[in-house]
Scaffold this motif. Structure first.
Motif, PDB file in Angstrom:
ATOM      1  N   GLY A  95      -7.575   0.064  15.062  1.00 50.28           N
ATOM      2  CA  GLY A  95      -8.344  -0.293  16.245  1.00 50.28           C
ATOM      3  C   GLY A  95      -8.337  -1.796  16.447  1.00 50.28           C
ATOM      4  N   GLY A  96      -8.401  -2.205  17.687  1.00 51.31           N
ATOM      5  CA  GLY A  96      -8.423  -3.630  17.983  1.00 51.31           C
ATOM      6  C   GLY A  96      -7.111  -4.300  17.628  1.00 51.31           C
ATOM      7  N   LYS A  97      -7.209  -5.504  17.104  1.00 50.82           N
ATOM      8  CA  LYS A  97      -6.020  -6.286  16.758  1.00 50.82           C
ATOM      9  C   LYS A  97      -5.660  -6.180  15.284  1.00 50.82           C
ATOM     10  CE  LYS A  97      -6.723  -9.798  20.288  1.00 50.82           C
ATOM     11  NZ  LYS A  97      -6.874 -11.223  20.545  1.00 50.82           N
ATOM     12  N   VAL A  98      -6.279  -5.298  14.575  1.00 59.92           N
ATOM     13  CA  VAL A  98      -6.083  -5.189  13.135  1.00 59.92           C
ATOM     14  C   VAL A  98      -4.837  -4.366  12.828  1.00 59.92           C
ATOM     15  CG1 VAL A  98      -7.084  -4.351  10.968  1.00 59.92           C
ATOM     16  CG2 VAL A  98      -8.546  -5.365  12.701  1.00 59.92           C
ATOM     17  N   ASN A  99      -3.982  -4.894  11.964  1.00 53.87           N
ATOM     18  CA  ASN A  99      -2.835  -4.171  11.420  1.00 53.87           C
ATOM     19  C   ASN A  99      -3.097  -3.939   9.945  1.00 53.87           C
ATOM     20  OD1 ASN A  99      -1.006  -4.073  13.675  1.00 53.87           O
ATOM     21  ND2 ASN A  99      -0.691  -6.256  13.399  1.00 53.87           N
ATOM     22  N   LEU A 100      -2.859  -2.722   9.484  1.00 51.29           N
ATOM     23  CA  LEU A 100      -3.002  -2.419   8.066  1.00 51.29           C
ATOM     24  C   LEU A 100      -1.665  -1.944   7.520  1.00 51.29           C
ATOM     25  CD1 LEU A 100      -6.437  -0.556   7.963  1.00 51.29           C
ATOM     26  CD2 LEU A 100      -5.949  -2.929   7.366  1.00 51.29           C
ATOM     27  N   PHE A 101      -1.301  -2.498   6.370  1.00 53.90           N
ATOM     28  CA  PHE A 101      -0.046  -2.172   5.704  1.00 53.90           C
ATOM     29  C   PHE A 101      -0.366  -1.508   4.372  1.00 53.90           C
ATOM     30  CE2 PHE A 101       0.583  -5.879   8.311  1.00 53.90           C
ATOM     31  CZ  PHE A 101       1.784  -5.647   8.945  1.00 53.90           C
ATOM     32  N   ARG A 102       0.382  -0.483   4.045  1.00 53.47           N
ATOM     33  CA  ARG A 102       0.203   0.162   2.739  1.00 53.47           C
ATOM     34  C   ARG A 102       0.754  -0.792   1.679  1.00 53.47           C
ATOM     35  NH1 ARG A 102      -0.543   5.680   1.670  1.00 53.47           N
ATOM     36  NH2 ARG A 102       0.067   6.177   3.794  1.00 53.47           N
ATOM     37  N   ALA A 103      -0.075  -1.132   0.705  1.00 51.39           N
ATOM     38  CA  ALA A 103       0.290  -2.119  -0.318  1.00 51.39           C
ATOM     39  C   ALA A 103       1.538  -1.688  -1.086  1.00 51.39           C
ATOM     40  CB  ALA A 103      -0.878  -2.348  -1.267  1.00 51.39           C
ATOM     41  N   SER A 104       1.638  -0.413  -1.401  1.00 53.80           N
ATOM     42  CA  SER A 104       2.810   0.053  -2.167  1.00 53.80           C
ATOM     43  C   SER A 104       4.095  -0.097  -1.356  1.00 53.80           C
ATOM     44  CB  SER A 104       2.617   1.509  -2.593  1.00 53.80           C
ATOM     45  OG  SER A 104       2.458   2.346  -1.459  1.00 53.80           O
ATOM     46  N   ASP A 105       4.016   0.064  -0.033  1.00 53.72           N
ATOM     47  CA  ASP A 105       5.195  -0.127   0.813  1.00 53.72           C
ATOM     48  C   ASP A 105       5.636  -1.590   0.821  1.00 53.72           C
ATOM     49  OD1 ASP A 105       5.157   2.556   1.413  1.00 53.72           O
ATOM     50  OD2 ASP A 105       4.289   2.297   3.422  1.00 53.72           O
ATOM     51  N   VAL A 106       4.672  -2.496   0.902  1.00 48.22           N
ATOM     52  CA  VAL A 106       4.994  -3.928   0.925  1.00 48.22           C
ATOM     53  C   VAL A 106       5.596  -4.341  -0.415  1.00 48.22           C
ATOM     54  CG1 VAL A 106       4.046  -6.266   1.143  1.00 48.22           C
ATOM     55  CG2 VAL A 106       3.228  -4.440   2.650  1.00 48.22           C
ATOM     56  N   ARG A 107       5.000  -3.864  -1.499  1.00 46.96           N
ATOM     57  CA  ARG A 107       5.544  -4.186  -2.833  1.00 46.96           C
ATOM     58  C   ARG A 107       6.962  -3.629  -2.990  1.00 46.96           C
ATOM     59  NH1 ARG A 107       0.331  -2.177  -4.749  1.00 46.96           N
ATOM     60  NH2 ARG A 107      -1.070  -3.945  -5.008  1.00 46.96           N
TER      61      ARG A 107
END
Length: 99
Positions: free
Chosen positions: A48-60
């Motif tokens: 919602g809004g301007k927030v982006n959430l990334f899965r930590a395991s995907d980034v790692r």
């Protein structure tokens, strides 16, 4: 047939600021990486809004792949073929001697 990979729901989620801190990048650099199809950065969800959430395991995992690709031994460069030296005719040499 292989089973589809199901990621746990309770995995850690990172905001853009947290991803930038982990990767030691600025927001603009992360923005550029996300839009480069060749870099294949993991997608984010927008709760919602301007927030982006990334899965930590995907980034790692993405970072691990980048490090592995950078440290992989590369093939030696192909030998370069040099063009032969130009042949200067005797007529040219005789003309330039008299100048």
């Amino acid at each position: 047939m292989s089973k589809p990979t199901v990621k746990p729901i309770d995995d850690e989620w990172w905001t853009t600021a947290m991803v930038c801190a982990h990767l030691k990048l600025g927001k603009r650099a992360l923005w550029d990486i996300r839009r480069d199809a060749l870099k294949r950065f993991p997608g984010a969800i927008k709760p919602g809004g301007k927030v982006n959430l990334f899965r930590a395991s995907d980034v790692r995992g993405w970072m691990d792949q980048r490090v592995a690709a950078a440290t992989r031994p590369r093939a030696p460069p192909a030998e370069t073929i040099q063009a032969p030296a130009p042949i200067i005719s005797d007529a040219y040499n005789s003309i330039t001697r008299h100048i």
